[in-house]
Design an enzyme around this catalytic site. Sequence first.
Site, short mmCIF file in Angstrom:
data_model
loop_
_atom_site.label_atom_id
_atom_site.label_comp_id
_atom_site.label_asym_id
_atom_site.label_seq_id
_atom_site.Cartn_x
_atom_site.Cartn_y
_atom_site.Cartn_z
N ASP A 189 0.86 -1.18 0.00
CA ASP A 189 0.00 0.00 0.00
C ASP A 189 0.90 1.23 0.00
OD1 ASP A 189 -1.72 2.10 0.58
OD2 ASP A 189 -2.90 0.96 2.03
N HIS A 190 0.85 2.01 -1.07
CA HIS A 190 1.75 3.15 -1.20
C HIS A 190 1.45 4.26 -0.20
CE1 HIS A 190 4.97 5.15 -3.15
NE2 HIS A 190 4.80 4.64 -4.36
#
Length: 444
Positions: free
Chosen positions: A414-415
């Site tokens: 998850d950036h």
Amino acid sequence: MSTAVGTRDFLLPDLGEGLSEAEIVEWRVAVGDVVTVDQSVVEVETAKAVVDVPCPYAGRVVALHGAAGEVRPVGQPLITIAPLDDAPDPHATYREEERAGSGNVLIGYGTGHGGTGRRRRRPRLALAPEAAPASVDPARTGGPAAAPLVISPIVRRLAKEHGIDLASLRGTGPGGVIRRADLDAAVAAAAPAARLAAVPDAPAAHVGLAPAGDGDTVIPLTGIRKVIADKLSRSRREIPEVTIWVDVDATGLLETRAAINAATPEAPVSILALLARICLSGLRKFPQLNAHVDTEGQRIIQSAGVHLGIAAQTDRGLVVPVLRDAQRLTTRELAAALAETTAAARAGTLPPARLTGGTFTLNNYGVFGVDGSTPIINHPEAALLGVGRIVDKPWVVDGQLAVRKVTQISLTFDHRVCDGGVAGGFLRHVADCVEQPALLVANV
């Protein structure tokens, strides 16, 4: 919450992050049965799994809230239990309702919403001969005096909506009971013919969407597949995920495993256990990935413990059982826990608590004979490490070409929880430990 003096309602528990409901698959008990504490009373469909739900109360069952195939919201009554001395006898009411053909076989539950389990109810029907006179064709289920081979009002309602004659179906449930799966199959089989009969040679109702053609197989998106679809869609919709990967020489890892198992053959260690140990080492160094995003609170929560999820393929679908506080386990304890957990997952005996609460997932998709993947993150986690098959490949070692055991590892993250530097640092740490397992010693 109680429905009568002395009774206790067991509410449908939270079965996983983000889940607000579950579908009843099959009741394990019937009204009038005596249950003990922690006895499994119902089988429900949750995200990626069908699980048994144990009841925390002991006593006699006085009401089942919901029928097989019905969706129940979390926090609502699931089953009502009364002390053995106070529980009323439900058999008279049950027989009256079955003779009336209402389908309401649940005490205290309204017609059109009630139902019963498919596994335990049949013996009780057999004890009520007045419900099925010998002069009535047992294949018919429509009238008040019909033999009751359909005991779920959900099945009756869906059959009516789809125009399916229940008398034409052969039930696969106990005693020939027609189950929802039987109806779904009939609906799927009838769909192409129904479309062709209704609009012969007509174009599709929606531009760009081809209708089901003759011979096409139509599979309703229901039950566990619908739950999986909903959860994966939510993950893709909410999580800005990125996947990075690298090829690694796993020869050293295989040699390390062989040395460990040669020294202690009575307690073997699997490759998966070694990979789990490497992941735990990486998460200790890069805790940003052992986290989840709280969208409502607009914050990132890094978990104190690593609750390691292990993706496991079963006959019931893909499930992700969780090893809680996996960082506290030795490598040998990890191996034992993984073996026990995956076996229980395939047998379908894991309780709901073992299938939720993960903070990081390890997915060994190499068992399917593939090299790489871009998997979807198990919401609401922030990262997933994937491992491909280990195969012989040419590899340069000390300037010389050699044949080595090579695999591809990938990290989907998850950036929002970190940037590429953290993700790349974690994956490089994992790759280095796979190639040189001795590096693990520095982090133990």
